[in-house]
Design an enzyme around this catalytic site. Structure first.
Site, short mmCIF file in Angstrom:
data_model
loop_
_atom_site.label_atom_id
_atom_site.label_comp_id
_atom_site.label_asym_id
_atom_site.label_seq_id
_atom_site.Cartn_x
_atom_site.Cartn_y
_atom_site.Cartn_z
N ASN A 75 0.85 -1.18 0.00
CA ASN A 75 0.00 0.00 0.00
C ASN A 75 0.89 1.24 0.00
O ASN A 75 1.79 1.36 0.82
CB ASN A 75 -0.91 -0.03 1.23
CG ASN A 75 -1.93 1.07 1.21
OD1 ASN A 75 -1.59 2.25 1.21
ND2 ASN A 75 -3.20 0.69 1.22
N HIS A 95 -3.50 0.80 -3.46
CA HIS A 95 -3.59 -0.25 -2.45
C HIS A 95 -2.52 -1.29 -2.79
O HIS A 95 -1.96 -1.28 -3.89
CB HIS A 95 -4.97 -0.88 -2.46
CG HIS A 95 -6.03 -0.01 -1.88
ND1 HIS A 95 -7.31 -0.45 -1.67
CD2 HIS A 95 -6.02 1.28 -1.46
CE1 HIS A 95 -8.04 0.52 -1.15
NE2 HIS A 95 -7.28 1.58 -1.02
N GLU A 109 -2.59 -4.45 -3.57
CA GLU A 109 -2.86 -5.28 -4.74
C GLU A 109 -2.67 -4.49 -6.04
O GLU A 109 -2.15 -5.01 -7.02
CB GLU A 109 -4.28 -5.85 -4.67
CG GLU A 109 -4.54 -6.71 -3.45
CD GLU A 109 -5.01 -5.92 -2.23
OE1 GLU A 109 -5.47 -6.56 -1.28
OE2 GLU A 109 -4.90 -4.66 -2.21
N SER A 121 -7.75 -8.87 3.40
CA SER A 121 -8.84 -9.13 2.46
C SER A 121 -8.97 -7.97 1.48
O SER A 121 -9.10 -6.82 1.89
CB SER A 121 -10.14 -9.31 3.25
OG SER A 121 -11.22 -9.58 2.41
N CYS A 154 -10.26 -5.09 -0.89
CA CYS A 154 -11.43 -4.21 -0.88
C CYS A 154 -12.20 -4.36 -2.20
O CYS A 154 -11.83 -5.14 -3.07
CB CYS A 154 -10.98 -2.76 -0.69
SG CYS A 154 -10.15 -2.09 -2.17
N CYS A 190 -9.90 -3.55 -5.34
CA CYS A 190 -8.92 -4.59 -5.63
C CYS A 190 -9.60 -5.90 -6.03
O CYS A 190 -9.12 -6.61 -6.92
CB CYS A 190 -7.99 -4.77 -4.44
SG CYS A 190 -7.06 -3.26 -4.06
N ASP A 217 -9.19 6.06 4.56
CA ASP A 217 -9.42 5.34 3.31
C ASP A 217 -10.52 4.31 3.44
O ASP A 217 -11.59 4.45 2.90
CB ASP A 217 -8.11 4.69 2.86
CG ASP A 217 -8.25 3.86 1.59
OD1 ASP A 217 -9.03 4.24 0.72
OD2 ASP A 217 -7.56 2.84 1.49
#
Length: 145
Positions: free
Chosen positions: A39, A50, A52, A77, A79, A82, A142
């Protein structure tokens, strides 16, 4: 522990050391890391980097056939943004370090045919719990409350 999840955790720690949010990700294709990231919302003053997204950006341009053989690892996990990217590129498998501090749309992504495996890593959870406790304003900016 899985070597690829360990690589994602290393990315998360790198992000934390840079003053950012401790979430890391790696993209694995055919047993090799094709991209890695963490991130970087804080570091690059970005609305979209982010872990990912940074990972996929760092993997560069890939062919659709490559994504279909990939596994995306994330310490947290994914979002909605992503997860949407996972669906867009047809990534068939996501390994999640933990989903107790935040849970993205895992059920929806599963309903679209993606295999999501939640490892429930204590190390991933500890990283996020400590960060949320110490930097609630940054977390809430965020994806938090």
């Amino acid at each position: 522990m899985d070597e690829f999840l360990e690589a994602a955790i290393e990315e998360a720690k790198k992000g934390l050391a840079e003053g950012g949010i401790p979430i890391g990700s790696v993209l694995v294709i055919d047993g090799r890391i094709a991209g890695r990231g963490h991130n970087q919302r804080v570091q690059k003053v970005s609305a979209v980097l982010h872990a990912e997204m940074d990972c996929l950006e760092n993997a560069g341009r890939l062919k659709a056939v490559d994504y279909r053989r990939a596994t995306l690892y994330s310490t947290l996990s994914p979002c909605d943004m992503c997860s949407g990217t996972v669906l867009l590129y047809g990534i068939p498998r996501v390994i999640v370090g933990e989903n107790r501090t935040f849970r993205g749309p895992e059920d929806y992504v599963r309903s679209r045919g993606v295999d999501i495996v939640v490892v429930d890593s204590r190390e991933c959870r500890d990283l996020m719990e400590r960060f949320i406790r110490e930097r609630p304003e940054l977390w809430n900016e965020d994806i938090g409350e």
